[in-house]
Design a protein around this motif. Structure first.
Motif, PDB file in Angstrom:
ATOM      1  N   ASN A  43      44.286  33.800  37.297  1.00  0.00           N
ATOM      2  CA  ASN A  43      43.152  33.643  38.289  1.00  0.00           C
ATOM      3  C   ASN A  43      43.176  34.667  39.374  1.00  0.00           C
ATOM      4  N   TRP A  44      44.557  35.322  39.586  1.00  0.00           N
ATOM      5  CA  TRP A  44      44.603  36.197  40.806  1.00  0.00           C
ATOM      6  C   TRP A  44      44.472  37.596  40.391  1.00  0.00           C
ATOM      7  N   CYS A  45      43.443  38.294  41.093  1.00  0.00           N
ATOM      8  CA  CYS A  45      43.419  39.783  41.157  1.00  0.00           C
ATOM      9  C   CYS A  45      44.540  40.504  41.619  1.00  0.00           C
ATOM     10  N   PRO A  46      45.310  41.411  41.076  1.00  0.00           N
ATOM     11  CA  PRO A  46      46.559  42.039  41.442  1.00  0.00           C
ATOM     12  C   PRO A  46      46.077  43.051  42.844  1.00  0.00           C
ATOM     13  N   HIS A  47      45.036  43.204  43.292  1.00  0.00           N
ATOM     14  CA  HIS A  47      44.537  43.836  44.318  1.00  0.00           C
ATOM     15  C   HIS A  47      45.037  43.259  45.632  1.00  0.00           C
ATOM     16  N   ARG A  48      44.236  42.190  45.928  1.00  0.00           N
ATOM     17  CA  ARG A  48      44.313  41.379  47.259  1.00  0.00           C
ATOM     18  C   ARG A  48      44.515  39.766  46.871  1.00  0.00           C
ATOM     19  N   ARG A  49      44.524  39.576  45.684  1.00  0.00           N
ATOM     20  CA  ARG A  49      44.837  38.252  45.297  1.00  0.00           C
ATOM     21  C   ARG A  49      43.275  37.605  45.297  1.00  0.00           C
ATOM     22  N   GLY A  50      42.390  38.320  44.794  1.00  0.00           N
ATOM     23  CA  GLY A  50      40.979  37.698  45.026  1.00  0.00           C
ATOM     24  C   GLY A  50      40.844  36.696  43.885  1.00  0.00           C
ATOM     25  N   PRO A  51      39.970  35.661  43.815  1.00  0.00           N
ATOM     26  CA  PRO A  51      40.066  34.536  42.857  1.00  0.00           C
ATOM     27  C   PRO A  51      38.955  34.897  41.764  1.00  0.00           C
ATOM     28  N   LEU A  52      39.458  35.439  40.649  1.00  0.00           N
ATOM     29  CA  LEU A  52      38.367  35.861  39.637  1.00  0.00           C
ATOM     30  C   LEU A  52      37.714  34.878  39.092  1.00  0.00           C
ATOM     31  N   GLY A  53      38.074  33.583  39.134  1.00  0.00           N
ATOM     32  CA  GLY A  53      37.392  32.324  38.749  1.00  0.00           C
ATOM     33  C   GLY A  53      36.238  32.261  39.539  1.00  0.00           C
ATOM     34  N   GLN A  54      35.970  32.930  40.758  1.00  0.00           N
ATOM     35  CA  GLN A  54      34.798  33.050  41.453  1.00  0.00           C
ATOM     36  C   GLN A  54      33.926  34.222  41.206  1.00  0.00           C
ATOM     37  N   GLU A  58      30.747  40.853  33.618  1.00  0.00           N
ATOM     38  CA  GLU A  58      29.970  41.951  33.245  1.00  0.00           C
ATOM     39  C   GLU A  58      30.220  42.613  31.600  1.00  0.00           C
ATOM     40  N   ARG A  59      29.354  42.450  30.857  1.00  0.00           N
ATOM     41  CA  ARG A  59      29.830  42.896  29.625  1.00  0.00           C
ATOM     42  C   ARG A  59      30.865  41.713  28.932  1.00  0.00           C
ATOM     43  N   ASP A  60      32.211  42.440  28.618  1.00  0.00           N
ATOM     44  CA  ASP A  60      33.048  41.329  28.205  1.00  0.00           C
ATOM     45  C   ASP A  60      34.331  41.486  29.327  1.00  0.00           C
ATOM     46  N   CYS A  61      33.878  41.573  30.468  1.00  0.00           N
ATOM     47  CA  CYS A  61      34.838  41.722  31.465  1.00  0.00           C
ATOM     48  C   CYS A  61      34.577  40.795  32.733  1.00  0.00           C
ATOM     49  N   VAL A  62      35.725  40.088  33.540  1.00  0.00           N
ATOM     50  CA  VAL A  62      35.563  39.373  34.804  1.00  0.00           C
ATOM     51  C   VAL A  62      35.454  40.486  35.692  1.00  0.00           C
ATOM     52  N   VAL A  63      34.807  40.234  36.689  1.00  0.00           N
ATOM     53  CA  VAL A  63      34.662  41.091  37.842  1.00  0.00           C
ATOM     54  C   VAL A  63      35.178  40.212  39.146  1.00  0.00           C
ATOM     55  N   CYS A  64      36.225  40.793  39.827  1.00  0.00           N
ATOM     56  CA  CYS A  64      36.645  40.195  41.094  1.00  0.00           C
ATOM     57  C   CYS A  64      35.584  39.954  41.984  1.00  0.00           C
ATOM     58  N   PRO A  65      35.319  39.049  42.787  1.00  0.00           N
ATOM     59  CA  PRO A  65      34.338  38.908  43.830  1.00  0.00           C
ATOM     60  C   PRO A  65      34.581  39.452  45.152  1.00  0.00           C
ATOM     61  N   TRP A  66      35.885  39.812  45.140  1.00  0.00           N
ATOM     62  CA  TRP A  66      36.280  40.511  46.585  1.00  0.00           C
ATOM     63  C   TRP A  66      35.895  42.128  46.396  1.00  0.00           C
ATOM     64  N   HIS A  67      36.641  42.732  45.548  1.00  0.00           N
ATOM     65  CA  HIS A  67      36.498  44.330  45.610  1.00  0.00           C
ATOM     66  C   HIS A  67      36.177  44.962  44.309  1.00  0.00           C
ATOM     67  N   SER A  68      35.298  44.122  43.322  1.00  0.00           N
ATOM     68  CA  SER A  68      34.771  44.542  42.215  1.00  0.00           C
ATOM     69  C   SER A  68      35.550  45.052  41.146  1.00  0.00           C
ATOM     70  N   TRP A  69      36.860  44.821  41.168  1.00  0.00           N
ATOM     71  CA  TRP A  69      37.827  45.183  40.153  1.00  0.00           C
ATOM     72  C   TRP A  69      37.614  44.481  38.714  1.00  0.00           C
ATOM     73  N   THR A  70      37.458  45.007  37.650  1.00  0.00           N
ATOM     74  CA  THR A  70      37.106  44.473  36.401  1.00  0.00           C
ATOM     75  C   THR A  70      38.140  44.321  35.447  1.00  0.00           C
ATOM     76  N   PHE A  71      38.195  43.122  34.751  1.00  0.00           N
ATOM     77  CA  PHE A  71      39.394  42.989  33.600  1.00  0.00           C
ATOM     78  C   PHE A  71      38.515  42.553  32.667  1.00  0.00           C
ATOM     79  N   HIS A  72      39.267  43.115  31.517  1.00  0.00           N
ATOM     80  CA  HIS A  72      38.780  42.710  30.056  1.00  0.00           C
ATOM     81  C   HIS A  72      39.218  41.266  29.522  1.00  0.00           C
TER      82      HIS A  72
END
Length: 103
Positions: A43-54, A58-72
């Motif tokens: 659940n935790w983005c490696p950037h600033r530990r943004g909550p991916l589950g929030q 987009e397509r087949d990726c989850v976008v972090c709500p804090w800084h828009s990092w995207t993960f397949h």
């Protein structure tokens, strides 16, 4: 060694195109539904530990709500920025239960 445990019920799982936060045995999980197929990531983005589950899908990726990092959702590899990733977890449905292997 596997450690399959119940993450949630199918009714509690996010609808297609949505994500949700869940926790099992102290592990925070982002549960993503892409086209009706569930995937589980750390659940935790490696950037600033943004909550991916929030975040959002987009397509087949989850976008972090804090800084828009995207993960397949299947590999955990980042589309942006390159060379980043989050852990993914094996997932399966047994009857009405969503099971996850957190090992």
């Amino acid at each position: 060694m596997s450690n399959w445990v119940k993450l949630c019920s199918l009714q509690e799982a996010p609808a297609p195109g949505k994500v949700a936060e869940a926790e099992v045995e102290g592990v925070a999980v982002c549960l993503a539904n892409v086209g009706g197929e569930l995937s589980a990531l750390d659940n935790w983005c490696p950037h600033r530990r943004g909550p991916l589950g929030q975040g959002w899908i987009e397509r087949d990726c989850v976008v972090c709500p804090w800084h828009s990092w995207t993960f397949h959702v299947k590999t955990g590899e980042a589309e942006f920025p390159a060379n980043e990733r989050v852990e993914t977890f094996p997932l399966r449905v047994e009857g009405e239960d969503v099971m996850i292997d957190i090992e």
